[in-house]
Scaffold this motif. Structure first.
Motif, PDB file in Angstrom:
ATOM      1  N   GLY A  94      -8.922  -7.744   0.635  1.00 31.92           N
ATOM      2  CA  GLY A  94      -8.573  -8.659   1.710  1.00 31.92           C
ATOM      3  C   GLY A  94      -8.530 -10.170   1.181  1.00 31.92           C
TER       4      GLY A  94
ATOM      5  N   ALA B 137     -12.345  -2.023  -1.496  1.00 33.13           N
ATOM      6  CA  ALA B 137     -12.066  -2.901  -0.293  1.00 33.13           C
ATOM      7  C   ALA B 137     -11.175  -4.130  -0.906  1.00 33.13           C
ATOM      8  CB  ALA B 137     -13.274  -3.680   0.186  1.00 33.13           C
TER       9      ALA B 137
ATOM     10  N   ASP C 223      -4.347  -8.749   4.235  1.00 36.41           N
ATOM     11  CA  ASP C 223      -5.224  -8.094   5.343  1.00 36.41           C
ATOM     12  C   ASP C 223      -6.507  -7.374   4.887  1.00 36.41           C
ATOM     13  OD1 ASP C 223      -3.226  -8.652   7.151  1.00 36.41           O
ATOM     14  OD2 ASP C 223      -1.963  -7.000   6.642  1.00 36.41           O
TER      15      ASP C 223
ATOM     16  N   GLY D  59      -9.016   6.693  10.947  1.00 32.88           N
ATOM     17  CA  GLY D  59      -8.733   6.807   9.776  1.00 32.88           C
ATOM     18  C   GLY D  59      -9.531   7.647   8.968  1.00 32.88           C
TER      19      GLY D  59
ATOM     20  N   THR E 227       0.869  -0.979   0.018  1.00 30.50           N
ATOM     21  CA  THR E 227      -0.052   0.086   0.029  1.00 30.50           C
ATOM     22  C   THR E 227       0.936   1.232   0.077  1.00 30.50           C
ATOM     23  OG1 THR E 227      -1.550  -1.148   1.322  1.00 30.50           O
ATOM     24  CG2 THR E 227      -1.698   1.334   1.163  1.00 30.50           C
TER      25      THR E 227
ATOM     26  N   THR F 210      -4.550  -7.282  -1.205  1.00 27.99           N
ATOM     27  CA  THR F 210      -3.762  -7.512   0.062  1.00 27.99           C
ATOM     28  C   THR F 210      -4.230  -8.767   0.812  1.00 27.99           C
ATOM     29  OG1 THR F 210      -4.879  -5.686   1.178  1.00 27.99           O
ATOM     30  CG2 THR F 210      -2.877  -5.204   0.117  1.00 27.99           C
TER      31      THR F 210
ATOM     32  N   GLU G  11     -11.086   5.392   6.035  1.00 32.61           N
ATOM     33  CA  GLU G  11     -10.219   4.247   6.078  1.00 32.61           C
ATOM     34  C   GLU G  11     -10.617   3.076   6.759  1.00 32.61           C
ATOM     35  OE1 GLU G  11      -6.260   5.150   5.487  1.00 32.61           O
ATOM     36  OE2 GLU G  11      -6.425   6.437   3.570  1.00 32.61           O
ATOM     37  N   PHE G  12     -10.643   2.029   6.575  1.00 31.59           N
ATOM     38  CA  PHE G  12     -11.090   0.932   7.602  1.00 31.59           C
ATOM     39  C   PHE G  12     -10.108  -0.259   7.293  1.00 31.59           C
ATOM     40  CE2 PHE G  12     -14.148   0.770   4.419  1.00 31.59           C
ATOM     41  CZ  PHE G  12     -14.272  -0.666   3.658  1.00 31.59           C
TER      42      PHE G  12
ATOM     43  N   HIS H 290      -8.790  -4.253   4.290  1.00 30.65           N
ATOM     44  CA  HIS H 290      -8.951  -2.947   4.374  1.00 30.65           C
ATOM     45  C   HIS H 290      -9.518  -2.315   3.355  1.00 30.65           C
ATOM     46  CE1 HIS H 290      -5.625  -3.026   1.998  1.00 30.65           C
ATOM     47  NE2 HIS H 290      -5.829  -1.778   1.552  1.00 30.65           N
ATOM     48  N   GLY H 291     -10.076  -1.050   3.509  1.00 31.17           N
ATOM     49  CA  GLY H 291     -10.785  -0.385   2.445  1.00 31.17           C
ATOM     50  C   GLY H 291     -10.920   0.880   2.618  1.00 31.17           C
ATOM     51  N   TYR H 292     -11.577   1.571   1.837  1.00 31.90           N
ATOM     52  CA  TYR H 292     -11.863   3.097   2.268  1.00 31.90           C
ATOM     53  C   TYR H 292     -13.093   3.733   1.453  1.00 31.90           C
ATOM     54  CZ  TYR H 292     -10.375   4.108  -2.602  1.00 31.90           C
ATOM     55  OH  TYR H 292     -10.240   3.892  -4.051  1.00 31.90           O
TER      56      TYR H 292
END
Length: 744
Positions: A186, A184, A163, A690, A14, A161, A743-744, A165-167
């Motif tokens: 993951g 997103a 992990d 975030g 990232t 990725t 972001e999460f 995550h997203g936004y």
């Protein structure tokens, strides 16, 4: 991050916004930028190529949404605007190819995730989930193909990725511009399959008013997505499947009138007061943002594709296969007369054009490990492209007398190539570089036109029977050079490159096959470049510079010509062009809180010899279009930690360019005078949750300028009246906006 000075991570990571301490404050050093300019991941400071890098985070921070916007902050990159994607194109170091003909390729290649886009219109994509953009300056034909004789714009998008995550990113700007981006990423199957899915939705009303019906035009809307699946069945094998699609609608008018007086012939002012009355109440001026047209000009564009990349590590090598299919469909509906009133001197004219284009490409390459005495990459490449177009023009003259012409035309092309580039580590500080590419091009075209009139009427040539032609040519590209680490913090290089762009056909609606159906000679270049890349003051300053001299033979360029009573931009071998100059990029972190970055380019690109005769202005010795001699930008960021949770970032960018000529025929009316633009933004960040909230201001001093200028009096007889019109950029006037990101 800012151009060529901020941190860009490898494509599997990232992107970061700068080195961070545990308290969230930026560190006072500049991290290495990793690029793939040599088709392998390598530090920017060790690549013997002039490269400017724009980090994907910068797109969001400064409302940079497409390659056109990127050209405003990269001094060596310039953009030719137009009524739709079909009419647009890129220039690097003064050289590019702008033509609506499907039978010609660009001099600046655009590559997205390793896939070359064959047509210029495909390259005006919207930026979604971009990791980084690399602008490679100078011929790049050994590794990136024949249509990169001036340079490459390489776009790397975000990778899946493991992990989760997203936004969600939402923006609103003046003139009712809204933009939503969300993505997103993951693990789908932990340890084996990772996925990414992103969506973009945007709408912008525009900044030009059509007084005929009160509509706001010069706007756009976009709806698209990108999805990726990364499958890793073993530690030695990785597969990446990517699918993307973008639908766009542009409502760009075919020019906004700036003057009803032209400097023709020989610089003599010829007024055209009647035209000013016809377009009333529009008042021509350099900052006019109104049109009076009765045809709803717009363009719909569908751009998408799929690719499969396989990376297999075997016997200390990496075998990479990239298989890709892409399509591009474009529909244009244009008001060519730029008026709403039928008169004896202004016939009504409307155009409808359709493009259906697709391409299939296959690249197979082998790369050695880094750290060997000889490091190499080589492979095979194949591209098949097919284009089918129709174009209808309707002209209404006083009477009324209505005539129309309909043309059907297209091309088929096949490109095969073998390539290799080697780095020989002569010592720990001295390296030699040598590369080559052998290219075979098979190109064919077909064309036919039917017209309702037996003689030419304004804008419509007579009927033309079905014609076709085919050509096959071999060509080559090569590169050789030396790279020397003077110190651990300074690397110098000197390279020679031979660039090649293949044969072309000038296929368009009004073409006359007998005179314009001949194949154009390939465009070749000989380039010499020296550069230095430094990292100084304990990694607080990155300073890179390059000087270049390039000679182009059989330069393929547009030259205005009068065909069927209408000016067309005729693709020709314009002669010899010399481009030379100096470029400087820098990033500095004088303190933990302050970051300065930017660049400056001096480009002297001139037509040194030609057989073209201009419109009473000499062509030889004059500058090539679309490139200012001087172009510079500087960005400053100040990061202020408010407490252990919140940061506030104050940013501003100043960009300036000297005069730029937009017409190869050197009309004095098509020169955009020097101008400067100041932008600014303030961002509040909540590190724990975030959240980001930004206020963005563009063109704070309200400076109006043209992103393109044209004259209607191109090759008319002396004393013929005409007018000047411009394309209006998004930041032609001051505007503001807000951006909210979670972001999460």
């Amino acid at each position: 991050m800012t151009a060529n000075a901020q941190e860009a991570q490898p494509s599997t990571a990232t992107p970061a916004t700068g080195n961070q301490t545990t308290q969230g404050q930026a560190a006072a050093t500049i991290a290495d930028v990793v690029v793939t300019a040599t088709l392998t991941e390598e530090s920017l400071q060790k690549v013997p190529v002039a490269v400017t890098v724009v980090d994907g985070k910068q797109d969001e921070k400064e409302n940079l949404n497409n390659i056109n916007d990127i050209s405003t902050i990269v001094p060596s990159l310039n953009f030719r605007d137009g009524a739709s994607n079909k009419d647009q194109g890129l220039f690097i170091r003064g050289v590019g190819t702008v033509t609506t003909s499907p039978g010609a390729e660009p001099s600046v290649s655009t590559v997205v995730d390793g896939v070359v886009l064959a047509r210029p219109g495909q390259a005006t994509l919207n930026l979604l989930d971009v990791d980084r953009i690399e602008v490679l300056r100078g011929p790049q034909g050994t590794l990136f193909g024949k249509n990169s004789s001036a340079g490459v714009v390489s776009v790397t998008t975000a990778q899946p990725t493991a992990d989760l995550h997203g936004y969600v990113d939402l923006s609103y700007y003046d003139k009712n511009e809204t933009r939503l981006k969300t993505a997103a990423s993951g693990a789908i199957v932990p340890g084996t399959v990772n996925g990414l899915f992103g969506v973009i939705l945007s709408n912008y009303d525009g900044n030009v008013t059509n007084v005929f019906n009160g509509d706001t035009v010069n706007g756009s809307s976009h709806e698209g997505f990108r999805t990726k699946l990364e499958i890793t069945p073993s530690s030695n094998l990785k597969a990446l499947i990517a699918i993307d699609y973008l639908h766009s609608r542009e409502t760009n008018p075919t020019g906004v009138i700036t003057s009803s007086t032209v400097s023709y012939p020989g610089g003599v002012k010829t007024p055209y007061p009647a035209f000013g009355g016809i377009i009333a109440p529009v008042v021509p001026s350099s900052d006019n943002r109104s049109v009076n047209i009765n045809t709803p000009t717009h363009a719909d564009d569908d751009n998408g594709g799929a690719s499969l990349q396989l990376d297999w590590k075997v016997l200390n090598h990496t075998v990479t296969s990239i298989t890709a299919y892409r399509f591009w469909n474009n529909y244009q509906y244009q008001d060519q007369d730029r008026t709403s009133v039928l008169t004896a001197v202004t016939p009504q004219q409307s155009d409808v054009g359709k493009v259906n284009f697709d391409q299939f490409s296959q690249e197979l390459r082998l790369a050695s490990q880094k750290g060997q005495f000889i490091e190499y990459v080589g492979g095979l490449y194949y591209l098949h492209a097919a284009d089918s177009e129709t174009y209808r023009r309707t002209t209404t003259q006083v009477g009324p007398v209505v005539n129309s012409g309909f043309a059907s035309y297209g091309i088929t092309s096949d490109n095969i190539a073998a390539f290799n580039e080697n780095t020989v580590n002569l010592t720990s500080s001295l390296r030699a570089v040598a590369g080559w590419r052998v290219i075979g091009d098979n190109l064919s075209y077909h064309h036919t036109r039917t017209s309702t009139s037996a003689s030419a009427v304004p804008g419509i040539a007579v009927s033309s029977p079905y014609t076709s032609d085919e050509v096959f040519k071999w060509g080559y590209a090569e590169r050789a050079g030396l790279e020397y680490d003077v110190t651990p913090w300074a690397t110098t290089y000197a390279t020679y490159s031979h660039g090649y762009k293949g044969p072309a056909y000038n296929v368009f609606f009004n073409m006359v096959p007998a005179t314009q159906g001949k194949v154009l000679d390939p465009e070749t270049s000989e380039s010499f470049e020296v550069g230095v890349k430094t990292k100084l003051f304990d990694d607080r300053l990155v300073l890179n510079a390059a000087a270049f001299h390039t000679d182009f033979e059989n330069f393929q360029a547009n030259f205005p010509n009068l065909i069927g009573g209408t000016v067309v931009t005729n693709l020709v071998n314009a002669g010899t062009v010399t481009s030379q100059g100096v470029e400087l990029d820098f990033t500095a972190k004088p303190t933990e809180r302050v970051t300065l970055s930017g660049g400056i380019a001096y480009t002297d690109a001139r037509i040194t010899s030609t057989d073209i005769v201009g419109r009473n202005w000499p062509i030889e010795g004059q500058t090539v279009p679309f490139t200012p001699k001087w172009k510079a930008n500087v960005r400053a960021d100040y990061l202020l930690p408010l407490n252990d949770k919140y940061d506030i970032d104050f940013g501003t960018r100043v960009r300036w360019q000297s005069d730029v000529q937009y017409d190869l025929a050197q009309s004095p009316d098509t020169i955009q005078k020097a101008f400067g633009i100041v932008d600014a933004d303030i961002t509040l960040t909540n590190r724990d949750d975030g959240w980001k909230f930004a206020v963005i201001g563009k063109n704070l001093f309200d400076k109006s300028y043209a992103s393109y200028l044209q004259s209607s009096a191109a090759t008319a007889a002396p004393g013929t009246a005409g007018y000047i019109y411009r394309w209006v950029p998004r930041d032609d006037s001051r505007y503001f906006g807000i951006n909210i990101r979670k972001e999460f």
